[in-house]
Design an enzyme around this catalytic site. Sequence first.
Site, short mmCIF file in Angstrom:
data_model
loop_
_atom_site.label_atom_id
_atom_site.label_comp_id
_atom_site.label_asym_id
_atom_site.label_seq_id
_atom_site.Cartn_x
_atom_site.Cartn_y
_atom_site.Cartn_z
N LYS A 156 58.65 -26.39 -1.54
CA LYS A 156 57.64 -26.97 -0.81
C LYS A 156 57.52 -28.60 -0.96
CE LYS A 156 53.35 -25.93 -3.41
NZ LYS A 156 53.61 -26.77 -4.33
N SER A 157 58.03 -29.03 -1.99
CA SER A 157 58.00 -30.56 -2.52
C SER A 157 59.41 -31.17 -2.24
CB SER A 157 57.62 -30.57 -3.94
OG SER A 157 56.27 -29.92 -4.19
N CYS A 208 50.73 -27.70 -27.01
CA CYS A 208 50.10 -29.00 -27.08
C CYS A 208 49.10 -28.82 -28.42
CB CYS A 208 49.19 -29.59 -26.06
SG CYS A 208 48.37 -28.30 -25.24
N THR A 266 56.30 -33.08 -9.87
CA THR A 266 55.16 -33.56 -9.34
C THR A 266 53.76 -32.95 -10.01
OG1 THR A 266 55.50 -31.70 -8.05
CG2 THR A 266 56.36 -33.47 -6.99
N ARG A 307 59.49 -20.21 -26.56
CA ARG A 307 59.15 -20.80 -27.91
C ARG A 307 59.36 -19.52 -29.02
NH1 ARG A 307 53.45 -22.87 -25.60
NH2 ARG A 307 54.34 -24.89 -24.78
N ARG A 361 37.77 -24.12 -24.36
CA ARG A 361 37.88 -25.35 -23.27
C ARG A 361 36.56 -26.16 -23.10
NH1 ARG A 361 42.53 -26.65 -22.10
NH2 ARG A 361 43.28 -24.49 -21.15
N HIS A 386 42.98 -33.08 -26.65
CA HIS A 386 42.54 -32.11 -27.34
C HIS A 386 42.12 -32.59 -28.75
CE1 HIS A 386 43.91 -29.68 -24.42
NE2 HIS A 386 45.24 -29.02 -24.84
N GLY A 435 44.69 -29.49 -19.79
CA GLY A 435 45.57 -28.67 -20.42
C GLY A 435 45.65 -27.42 -19.42
N LEU A 459 51.00 -32.24 -13.20
CA LEU A 459 50.40 -33.28 -14.06
C LEU A 459 51.32 -33.55 -15.60
CD1 LEU A 459 47.57 -34.17 -13.90
CD2 LEU A 459 46.67 -32.29 -15.50
C1 2RA Z 1 45.85 -25.57 -22.54
N1 2RA Z 1 47.58 -25.59 -24.19
O1 2RA Z 1 45.37 -26.56 -23.07
C2 2RA Z 1 47.29 -24.96 -23.10
C3 2RA Z 1 48.62 -25.33 -22.18
N2 2RA Z 1 48.44 -26.69 -21.56
O2 2RA Z 1 45.54 -25.18 -21.41
#
Ligand code: 2RA
Length: 329
Positions: free
Chosen positions: A37-38, A126, A9, A97, A227, A234, A157, A11
């Site tokens: 809860k889902s 990613c 559920t 990882r 960000r 990205h 992300g 993203l």
């Molecule tokens: C981000 N790569 O972009 C990290 C996790 N998805 O926040």
Amino acid sequence: MKVAVVGATGLVGSKMLQVLAERDFPVTELIPVASEKSVGKEVVFKGKPYKVVNADTAISMKPNVAIFSAGGSTSLEWAPKFAAAGITVIDNSSAWRMDPTKKLVVPEVNAHALTPEDKIIANPNCSTIQMVLVLEPLHKKYGIQRVVVSTYQSVTGTGVKAVDQLMNERKGVDGPKAYAHQIDLNVIPQIDVFLDNGYTKEEMKMVKETVKIMGDENVKVTATTVRIPVMGGHSESVNIQFAKDFDLAEVRSLLAAAPGLVVTDDPANGIYPMPKDAHDKDDVFVGRIRRDESQANTLNLWIVADNLRKGAATNAVQIAEYLSKKNWL
Ligand code: 2RA
């Protein structure tokens, strides 16, 4: 084939359902898994409703493969239980990882490392995936010594809460905050927490995961991850120093021939990769390919990809496709 999607559920989880359907993965039964809860909610897959179940129930339904995107703590708790039941796990969290017993896979780069005994397989971060897809063919040809990468990462992300924060700020309304700072009309030079060495966890993921996937400790990487208020994917500015000189035309043809890559590079006509064009596509787009005139044997380029697709869902599904073709599921 019975396929469980753990975190169905979220993203990335819902993107996994979309990609499984689009790529016509041989799903005979979908098992959407989410938190209590889902449970009982429905998700639609290929036009058919499926009820969300909890992890215990999912194991009892004996899926062939379980694709996880439910966070590290859920993976640490449940991936071993699925694996112990003979279910192959492909996990999108960072939990496994860097575990030396687990494979970290970008199929175009190192699927050959997989064996039928791999029951927990890690999907890389990613921002790492899109970069290594470009580095690998160049490393094979010229030998990479050092990579300097700066990223410009989509709010997707972080997840739904971050997307909502951006949209609310854009509309001038208040709402839940995913970030300590305003994101609209701003950039935040922090993704995840800071470590003792002054890097963030996200930056060290790029440093360490790249070396593990490429299998070469001699590849030195340094990263700054940022960000930015965009949705489609990205972007990364990458500077690569090689052991030997290169021919720019040959670099272009190597990248154009590499699986999963699309060279989008005609700056004179305003053609270069951008998140708005990469959105909801599985390819990794590379452009602004040019020699770094400040240093010998060094190349600059720009890489863009949809972080929810090749950066997460599509890469995981491609691993499942590889295992399915080998009849290992
Ligand atoms: C981000 N790569 O972009 C990290 C996790 N998805 O926040």
